[in-house]
Write a protein that holds these residues in place. Structure first.
Motif, PDB file in Angstrom:
ATOM      1  N   UNK A  19       0.811  -1.212   0.000  1.00 21.24           N
ATOM      2  CA  UNK A  19       0.000   0.000   0.000  1.00 21.24           C
ATOM      3  C   UNK A  19       0.850   1.270   0.000  1.00 21.24           C
ATOM      4  N   UNK A  20       2.125   1.111  -0.326  1.00 20.86           N
ATOM      5  CA  UNK A  20       3.001   2.277  -0.395  1.00 20.86           C
ATOM      6  C   UNK A  20       2.714   3.068  -1.669  1.00 20.86           C
ATOM      7  N   UNK A  73      -1.909   5.047  -2.613  1.00 20.46           N
ATOM      8  CA  UNK A  73      -1.956   3.627  -2.286  1.00 20.46           C
ATOM      9  C   UNK A  73      -2.969   2.962  -3.205  1.00 20.46           C
ATOM     10  N   UNK A  74      -3.160   1.659  -3.043  1.00 23.78           N
ATOM     11  CA  UNK A  74      -4.044   0.924  -3.941  1.00 23.78           C
ATOM     12  C   UNK A  74      -5.497   1.403  -3.871  1.00 23.78           C
ATOM     13  N   UNK A  75      -6.087   1.584  -2.683  1.00 23.84           N
ATOM     14  CA  UNK A  75      -7.460   2.111  -2.654  1.00 23.84           C
ATOM     15  C   UNK A  75      -7.597   3.472  -3.338  1.00 23.84           C
ATOM     16  N   UNK A  76      -6.614   4.341  -3.152  1.00 25.01           N
ATOM     17  CA  UNK A  76      -6.668   5.654  -3.804  1.00 25.01           C
ATOM     18  C   UNK A  76      -6.648   5.502  -5.314  1.00 25.01           C
ATOM     19  N   UNK A  77      -5.801   4.605  -5.793  1.00 22.51           N
ATOM     20  CA  UNK A  77      -5.747   4.332  -7.232  1.00 22.51           C
ATOM     21  C   UNK A  77      -7.098   3.842  -7.738  1.00 22.51           C
ATOM     22  N   UNK A  78      -7.706   2.894  -7.036  1.00 19.28           N
ATOM     23  CA  UNK A  78      -8.985   2.333  -7.467  1.00 19.28           C
ATOM     24  C   UNK A  78     -10.094   3.372  -7.405  1.00 19.28           C
ATOM     25  N   UNK A 195      -7.808  -7.603  -3.899  1.00 29.57           N
ATOM     26  CA  UNK A 195      -6.562  -7.423  -3.151  1.00 29.57           C
ATOM     27  C   UNK A 195      -6.672  -6.281  -2.146  1.00 29.57           C
ATOM     28  N   UNK A 196      -7.319  -5.209  -2.554  1.00 33.10           N
ATOM     29  CA  UNK A 196      -7.379  -4.014  -1.704  1.00 33.10           C
ATOM     30  C   UNK A 196      -8.361  -4.149  -0.556  1.00 33.10           C
TER      31      UNK A 196
END
Length: 314
Positions: A19-20, A73-78, A195-196
């Motif tokens: 999540x970096x 991080x991954x949630x922000x990307x999604x 994954x997230x």
């Protein structure tokens, strides 16, 4: 440290790395892996840059590559990838007439045309009709308050510079296409949602998907109302659009692909609910937009439009 403590530490480290901060290269790799059409849109715009020219005319955009993509991080990307693909689709579509002209496709005037990236196999250009397109705000008098859903003000009651005003039904079609691609990338990236969010995926993913995909009902409705008004008040424009093979193919293709995408989502949603992987949370299959417009878009009011533009199916 015992083995149990070590394994927990490794998991924590792995999650903190995962999540970096993400990178642009990572984003492009995910799109290339899971969503080829989204990759082609975003990468095509990256290659072209924000300006393209042909024959003394040019098209420029203030948008930079992956401008709307959040990489914290991954949630922000999604949370941001749908907007990223949606806005990039607009910018890339506007470059397609120039791209085709550069390849020798005869166009009367590249600045009087709109491109449409439809899928990996098909990109088309609609040249603006000789008959003037009217602004979409003329539809206000035709649409009762009971059918004015979430995006009505933004796209029907909108400033003159909005594409749905200055480019009329072609602007509406451009939005229809952008919402399709913005929805498709969320469908394609379902493995990253798993994954997230783990057990929360069955409410995180549907809620994000329908917030974009239920635009299908609005733009199909808006386009049908526009064409119906054209038939009634601007018959020459209606006939010109009806006899434009690229216009009908673009409308048919976007609508067919978008409807199929939603049907696939509904099956996946039902599966997730049966498996009860919601972690105690659930979300509705559709937004109120769906209940308001799902029957309207199939109304006999539009039968002539359906016959003329959708081959009787729609």
């Amino acid at each position: 440290m015992n083995r149990f403590g070590l394994s927990v530490a490794l998991v924590i480290v792995a999650r903190s790395v995962y999540f970096a901060q993400l990178t642009n290269d990572w984003v492009m790799t995910q799109l290339a892996t899971y969503s080829k059409s989204s990759y082609e849109i975003v990468n095509g715009y990256r290659i072209n840059g924000n300006s393209i020219s042909y024959g003394g005319s040019s098209q420029s955009s203030s948008m930079l590559h992956l401008k709307y993509c959040e990489l914290k991080d991954l949630p922000s990307f999604l949370n941001s990838i749908s907007t990223t693909v949606h806005e990039t689709a607009h910018a890339f579509d506007s470059q397609i007439p120039f791209m085709q002209a550069q390849k020798g496709v005869p166009l009367k005037q590249v600045t009087e045309a709109e491109g449409f990236y439809l899928n990996e196999a098909t990109s088309l250009v609609i040249e603006f009709p000789k008959q003037a397109l009217f602004p979409s705000n003329l539809l206000v008098s035709q649409i009762p308050a009971s059918l004015r859903t979430f995006r009505f003000d933004e796209y029907i009651i909108a400033p003159p510079t909005q594409s749905t005003q200055c480019n009329g039904v072609i602007g509406l079609m451009d939005e229809f296409n952008a919402y399709y691609h913005g929805s498709k990338v969320l469908s394609d990236l379902y493995p990253l949602f798993v994954q997230a969010y783990g057990s929360e995926v069955s409410w995180q993913w549907p809620s994000q998907f329908v917030s974009n995909a239920d635009a299908f009902y609005e733009f199909d409705f808006f386009i049908k109302e526009y064409l119906l008004m054209a038939k009634t008040y601007r018959p020459a424009l209606y006939e010109e659009l009806k006899n434009n093979p690229n216009f009908t193919q673009v409308y048919q293709t976007i609508r067919r692909q978008f409807a199929q995408l939603i049907a696939d989502y509904e099956r996946k949603y039902d599966q997730l609910m049966r498996e009860k992987k919601s972690g105690g949370w659930t979300t509705q299959k559709h937004q109120p937009i769906y209940e308001t417009l799902k029957d309207q878009i199939h109304s006999s009011r539009y039968q002539t439009v359906v016959d003329d533009f959708l081959g009787g199916g729609g």
